[in-house]
Enzyme design. Structure first.
Site, short mmCIF file in Angstrom:
data_model
loop_
_atom_site.label_atom_id
_atom_site.label_comp_id
_atom_site.label_asym_id
_atom_site.label_seq_id
_atom_site.Cartn_x
_atom_site.Cartn_y
_atom_site.Cartn_z
N TYR A 60 7.41 7.61 28.44
CA TYR A 60 6.43 7.52 27.27
C TYR A 60 6.55 6.42 26.49
O TYR A 60 7.85 6.01 25.93
CB TYR A 60 6.73 8.70 26.49
N HIS B 13 -3.61 1.39 15.12
CA HIS B 13 -2.93 2.61 14.58
C HIS B 13 -3.03 2.05 12.88
O HIS B 13 -2.62 2.90 11.94
CB HIS B 13 -1.67 2.86 14.84
N ASN C 199 6.65 4.26 14.79
CA ASN C 199 7.40 5.63 15.08
C ASN C 199 8.35 5.98 14.12
O ASN C 199 9.42 5.19 14.31
CB ASN C 199 7.53 5.65 16.39
N TYR D 184 13.98 29.80 -25.79
CA TYR D 184 14.65 29.45 -24.41
C TYR D 184 14.38 27.62 -24.20
O TYR D 184 15.57 27.30 -23.68
CB TYR D 184 13.95 30.09 -23.24
N ARG E 272 17.84 26.97 -25.77
CA ARG E 272 19.07 27.73 -25.40
C ARG E 272 19.08 27.79 -24.00
O ARG E 272 20.55 27.80 -23.49
CB ARG E 272 18.98 29.21 -25.95
N PHE F 294 11.08 11.96 14.94
CA PHE F 294 10.25 11.12 14.03
C PHE F 294 9.50 12.29 12.80
O PHE F 294 8.92 11.84 11.94
CB PHE F 294 8.87 10.67 14.73
N GLU G 201 -0.06 16.59 19.00
CA GLU G 201 0.64 16.48 17.52
C GLU G 201 0.33 17.73 16.71
O GLU G 201 -0.82 17.44 15.83
CB GLU G 201 0.52 15.34 16.92
#
Length: 526
Positions: free
Chosen positions: A58, A88, A200, A284, A287, A332, A417
């Site tokens: 791949y 990309h 990646n 609070y 405290r 990844f 994906e």
């Protein structure tokens, strides 16, 4: 004999948040050592032999994502790597800060230098050149789903390697080709797998995580300081910070905060003056400072520990162990950091939330002998009324940002994906929340200093007297209305600069006083 300047060896030394920031800011030099380069060359040769065999692996001789079954011929493997950077690069939105882009370069260089990504030595050296010469790629902030890694931002980060995209150099955004020409450099020719190895990974998420760890640690330290000053201004009790109480519920974060506040108030005349008052319990927001601040410290610690693992991991795909073993896995995937960043985002928001409650409490002026709205002549003057509107707006905005990005997943890549982390959004949101917390803390600092003034001529302990004095060098006591936005800006500069923390360090050294606790190694270092 002169001492050798410390440096960081990519791919060999262990990277921490502090070291990553040191390299990004030019205070810690980074280097590629010969043993690391030998390992990288060997791994690169393994990839070359895989290509020569022609067996499908791949991203080396196949397409990407849903195109993983499409074979690529040996003579087109280099073009494949160039095309993946181009295709990309689809990021949108404002560019990320230059320091975060530099951190991405640093984190990626360290991961690639571990010798399991199949990149060439020339590629590593070019990335190092970008870091050392502050030629910083322009990276859009939006477009990553956090798996398969931070594809879009990393593609933009490494477009300059092939002569494309834009970079920031000497304070200006320029075309990469122009800057490379200035240095007499040519674009790189990427070999098999290199483009995929570059894009990646989780470096966008992790770089944001580095910034979150630093900024959140500073906010947490300042929360204790400002909270202690507000406790003085409102004549709160020190009993809820007693060591014996916290031994009975011994969370390290809680004990650390209680110890710090006790030390900050040591020697206070203000505390002694109302030690026998009739008030049994504080609200609070006073405290429960140890419990609330301490819980947020625990979330910070969790993020820091996970992030340090991530910084020293190989997060691309496939991972080349050797010529015989190349694994297409899921290193990844951003989920480990995405969930921790969402947790940190909530923890940061809570620091702002309790701070706003203390601001509101200071304006009531009923049980604490303070004038309403922290000003004597109100009616004609509105006093500090509107400053709390600002902190309320910021606290509410933070609550709306606390929805965990990691709870969502939208399938991408034609279903290949089908579960993604959205960790890039987790990191961006966490930083946005922290920037709002800094603004809330600026308002509380001014409010606490105003309340503190009404306790004169009584004095607090050494530490808080110095803090109050520093505030007064920037913002004067308010006897009448004025443009308070100017005051807030001055307070925000004190918060962002970390001046309060540095001041207390100086006081500690000069007066031989200490704010140290048994948990400093956990909560005060990164």
């Amino acid at each position: 004999m002169s001492q050798k300047t410390p440096s960081f060896a990519y791919g060999a030394d262990r990277l921490t948040v502090g070291k990553a920031l040191g390299i990004a800011r030019g205070t810690l030099p980074g280097q590629l050592t010969e043993p690391v380069l030998e390992r990288v060359r060997a791994n690169r040769e393994a990839v070359a032999r895989i290509v020569a065999k022609g067996e499908p692996v791949y991203g080396i001789n196949t397409g990407f994502g849903p195109l993983c079954t499409t074979r690529i011929s040996a003579d087109q493997t280099s073009l494949l790597q160039v095309n993946i950077l181009k295709s990309h690069s689809v990021g949108v939105g404002d560019p990320i800060r230059g320091e975060i882009a530099r951190l991405m370069l640093i984190l990626k260089l360290h991961a690639l230098s571990m010798g399991h990504s199949g990149v060439a030595e020339t590629t590593l050296k070019r990335i190092l050149w970008h870091i050392e010469n502050e030629v910083t790629p322009v990276v859009p902030s939006q477009g990553s789903v956090g798996a398969s890694g931070d594809l879009a931002p990393l593609a933009h980060l490494f477009l300059p390697l092939i002569g494309l995209g834009r970079v920031t150099y000497q304070g200006e955004v320029r075309d990469t080709a122009e800057v490379l020409g200035k240095f007499g450099m040519d674009p790189l020719e990427l070999g098999p797998k290199e483009g995929l190895a570059l894009i990646n990974g989780t470096q966008f998420i992790a770089a944001h995580g580095v910034s979150v760890v630093e900024k959140m640690q500073q906010c947490l330290s300042q929360a204790d300081i400002i909270g202690a000053m507000m406790l003085e201004g409102l004549q709160g009790s020190l009993r809820p910070f007693h060591e014996e109480l916290h031994k009975l519920r011994p969370y390290p974060g809680t004990r650390h905060v209680a110890h710090r506040v006790r030390n900050l108030l040591k020697g206070s005349e203000i505390l002694e003056d109302h030690i026998d008052c009739e008030r049994v319990q504080d609200p609070y927001s006073l405290r429960c400072i140890p419990q609330v601040h301490g819980a947020s410290r625990t979330a910070w610690l969790h993020l820091k520990e996970l992030l340090e693992t991530e910084l020293n991991s190989v997060t691309d795909n496939p991972v080349v162990i050797d010529e015989e073993l190349s694994i297409s896995g899921g290193n990844f995937h951003g989920q480990p950091l995405a969930m921790a960043l969402d947790y940190a985002c909530l923890a940061a928001s809570e620091i702002g939330n309790i701070s706003d409650r203390r601001i509101y409490l200071a304006l009531e002026g009923n049980q604490t002998d303070l004038p309403k709205l922290l000003m004597k002549d109100t009616g004609l003057n509105s006093g500090y009324m509107m400053l709390q509107y600002t902190s309320a707006a910021l606290a509410s905005e933070n609550k709306s940002l606390c929805f965990p990005a990691s709870a969502d997943s939208i399938p991408t890549s034609m279903g290949q994906e089908d579960h993604v982390s959205m960790g890039s959004i987790s990191g961006r949101k966490a930083l946005q929340v922290l920037e709002n917390v800094e603004k809330i803390q600026a308002v509380e600092l001014l409010t606490a200093a105003q309340a503190f003034e009404y306790r004169k001529p009584l004095k607090s302990g050494w530490f808080l007297e110095k803090v109050h004095g520093l505030v007064r060098t920037r913002v004067s006591f308010a006897e009448a209305d004025r443009v308070f936005a100017t005051d807030i800006e001055a307070g925000l500069e004190l918060i962002r600069s970390g001046a309060l923390i540095r001041l207390l360090d100086t006081v500690s050294r000069k007066k031989a006083l200490s704010l140290k606790t048994d948990y400093d190694e956990l909560f005060e270092t990164y």
